[in-house]
Design an enzyme around this catalytic site. Sequence first.
Site, PDB file in Angstrom:
ATOM      1  N   GLY A   1      14.991  18.375  46.791  1.00 55.71           N
ATOM      2  CA  GLY A   1      14.638  19.141  47.909  1.00 55.71           C
ATOM      3  C   GLY A   1      15.433  20.483  48.277  1.00 55.71           C
ATOM      4  O   GLY A   1      15.484  21.017  49.302  1.00 55.71           O
TER       5      GLY A   1
ATOM      6  N   TYR B   1       5.329  14.748  29.754  1.00 51.73           N
ATOM      7  CA  TYR B   1       5.408  15.113  30.845  1.00 51.73           C
ATOM      8  C   TYR B   1       3.999  14.891  31.706  1.00 51.73           C
ATOM      9  O   TYR B   1       4.046  14.179  32.759  1.00 51.73           O
ATOM     10  CB  TYR B   1       5.324  16.450  31.120  1.00 51.73           C
TER      11      TYR B   1
ATOM     12  N   THR C   1      13.016  14.066  47.905  1.00 50.88           N
ATOM     13  CA  THR C   1      13.974  14.178  46.899  1.00 50.88           C
ATOM     14  C   THR C   1      13.578  15.522  46.051  1.00 50.88           C
ATOM     15  O   THR C   1      12.400  16.063  46.219  1.00 50.88           O
ATOM     16  CB  THR C   1      13.625  12.997  45.579  1.00 50.88           C
TER      17      THR C   1
END
Length: 264
Positions: free
Chosen positions: A14, A151, A12
Amino acid sequence: MGQLEGRTAVVTGGGTGIGLAAAVRLAAEGAHVFITGRREAELDRAVEAIGPERATAVAGDISDPADLDRLYDAVRARGRGLDVLFANAGSASFATLEESTEDHVDRIFGVNVRGTVFTVQKALPLLNDRASVILNSSVRADDGVAAFGAYAASKAAIRSFARTWANELKDRGVRVNAISPGTIDTPGLDAVVATQDVPDAADVPDGSAVAGPPVTKAQFAAAVPLGRIGRAAEVADAVAFLASEQSSFVLGANLYVDGGENQL
């Protein structure tokens, strides 16, 4: 023959940076790689670089369950199950506690946490015996860099998932591990150097500043014990190791690829 000859992999995020480097490396080891991401043009360039005989692009957003279903429908249609899953896609935007908004927190956790949960959950019926699942965490999960709160917390959740899922899936012979990149030379880092802000970046430049005067790559490098920032291909090497039988006795681990940034 490569270490992953005849295997099927999903990466993912990618289309660029770490995800693209990992897809290239897994394909070089013999895997057929399904890559997904939100930007079709980047995915098309990635497939061209890897070769259509080794790569398939399925555009989508991991925070959208319908997009994940389309991705895994494509993998299922190939008829060989899934041997390697690199859950790499993520989102980055930065705010202090005082500056944080509902949208900021929801966006980070919606992609990095919720998106990763369902990326892996929806892959479960396809995972072959001895499959490898690799989660992309971050060195920022371990420290308290200002404005990285949401994050960093999302990446700490990824590290925790790796342990829990490794325990839950071990009886199936599925290995789950995490990697924690440090400051890596990606388009995301270029964006930080240019603007000091990376909203919804696919590759997060860990260690980046979000306020104050512009920061150069040389300044990033100075904070790394090895004296340089990392290359996406070096993270891809770690992914290939965890994907292969070379790491057959590695389970629930977190492999730092940070030049010693969080180690020394």
